[in-house]
Write a protein that holds these residues in place. Structure first.
Motif, PDB file in Angstrom:
ATOM      1  N   LEU A  60       3.939  -4.644 -10.971  1.00  0.00           N
ATOM      2  CA  LEU A  60       4.462  -5.612 -10.013  1.00  0.00           C
ATOM      3  C   LEU A  60       3.747  -5.487  -8.670  1.00  0.00           C
ATOM      4  N   GLU A  61       3.533  -4.276  -8.205  1.00  0.00           N
ATOM      5  CA  GLU A  61       2.867  -4.055  -6.925  1.00  0.00           C
ATOM      6  C   GLU A  61       1.425  -4.567  -6.952  1.00  0.00           C
ATOM      7  N   MET A  62       0.726  -4.359  -8.047  1.00  0.00           N
ATOM      8  CA  MET A  62      -0.655  -4.842  -8.147  1.00  0.00           C
ATOM      9  C   MET A  62      -0.693  -6.376  -8.168  1.00  0.00           C
ATOM     10  N   THR A  63       0.299  -6.981  -8.811  1.00  0.00           N
ATOM     11  CA  THR A  63       0.395  -8.437  -8.814  1.00  0.00           C
ATOM     12  C   THR A  63       0.658  -8.966  -7.408  1.00  0.00           C
ATOM     13  N   GLU A  64       1.593  -8.335  -6.723  1.00  0.00           N
ATOM     14  CA  GLU A  64       1.905  -8.737  -5.345  1.00  0.00           C
ATOM     15  C   GLU A  64       0.710  -8.522  -4.426  1.00  0.00           C
ATOM     16  N   LEU A  65      -0.047  -7.467  -4.666  1.00  0.00           N
ATOM     17  CA  LEU A  65      -1.241  -7.191  -3.878  1.00  0.00           C
ATOM     18  C   LEU A  65      -2.271  -8.306  -4.051  1.00  0.00           C
ATOM     19  N   ALA A  66      -2.484  -8.744  -5.296  1.00  0.00           N
ATOM     20  CA  ALA A  66      -3.433  -9.829  -5.563  1.00  0.00           C
ATOM     21  C   ALA A  66      -2.966 -11.139  -4.922  1.00  0.00           C
ATOM     22  N   LYS A  67      -1.667 -11.461  -5.042  1.00  0.00           N
ATOM     23  CA  LYS A  67      -1.131 -12.676  -4.433  1.00  0.00           C
ATOM     24  C   LYS A  67      -1.289 -12.643  -2.914  1.00  0.00           C
TER      25      LYS A  67
ATOM     26  N   SER B  37       0.825  -1.212   0.000  1.00  0.00           N
ATOM     27  CA  SER B  37       0.000   0.000   0.000  1.00  0.00           C
ATOM     28  C   SER B  37       0.856   1.256   0.000  1.00  0.00           C
ATOM     29  N   GLN B  38       1.921   1.252   0.797  1.00  0.00           N
ATOM     30  CA  GLN B  38       2.831   2.400   0.816  1.00  0.00           C
ATOM     31  C   GLN B  38       3.505   2.584  -0.540  1.00  0.00           C
ATOM     32  N   ASN B  39       3.895   1.481  -1.155  1.00  0.00           N
ATOM     33  CA  ASN B  39       4.541   1.570  -2.464  1.00  0.00           C
ATOM     34  C   ASN B  39       3.603   2.159  -3.499  1.00  0.00           C
ATOM     35  N   ILE B  40       2.361   1.687  -3.521  1.00  0.00           N
ATOM     36  CA  ILE B  40       1.394   2.199  -4.498  1.00  0.00           C
ATOM     37  C   ILE B  40       1.071   3.660  -4.219  1.00  0.00           C
ATOM     38  N   ALA B  41       0.938   4.024  -2.952  1.00  0.00           N
ATOM     39  CA  ALA B  41       0.623   5.406  -2.598  1.00  0.00           C
ATOM     40  C   ALA B  41       1.750   6.362  -2.983  1.00  0.00           C
ATOM     41  N   ASN B  42       2.975   5.873  -3.009  1.00  0.00           N
ATOM     42  CA  ASN B  42       4.128   6.729  -3.304  1.00  0.00           C
ATOM     43  C   ASN B  42       4.689   6.506  -4.699  1.00  0.00           C
TER      44      ASN B  42
END
Length: 132
Positions: free
Chosen positions: A98-105, A27-32
């Protein structure tokens, strides 16, 4: 006998803790994603797992305060900052795909753990009701 202190439930609790750490980091990665010079964060699950195992091992009784503790915690955070890469011109290294993929996993993993916790409590409820 404590019904809620089984090793299975304890392992599931540690897994949920690791998944929540992962969720926070993603979440922090996506927000930033557009923040200049922001470096992505990642949870080292091996470190979380090792800490969980060390907490369940045999505890030794310390008879003197100067004795070395039998089970010492590393005290380091399992959240690591990835500094080696820069994907954007502003020094940011967050890859949204990559972040969205990791979020789904991570969401699938978290849901699987929650289902197991619910299964444990449903089994306990069945026993309490006398098998009905």
């Amino acid at each position: 006998m404590n019904l809620f202190s089984s090793s299975t439930l304890s392992a599931l609790e540690k897994g949920l803790y690791g998944a929540s750490l992962q969720q926070r980091a993603i979440s922090q990665n996506i927000a930033n994603v557009d923040t200049p010079n922001y470096k992505a964060k990642k949870v080292n699950f091996q470190k979380v797992f090792d800490e969980a195992l060390s907490n369940t091992r045999l505890q030794a009784k310390q008879t003197h305060e100067k004795h070395i503790a039998f089970n010492r915690s590393q005290g380091s955070s399992p959240v690591e900052t990835i500094r080696q890469t820069a994907y954007n011109h502003n020094g940011n290294n967050v890859d949204v795909d990559l972040e969205m993929t990791e979020l789904a996993k991570n969401q699938i993993y978290y849901n699987a753990l929650i289902e197991r916790v619910n299964g444990n409590f449903n089994s306990l409820q069945t026993v309490i009701r006398g098998g009905r």
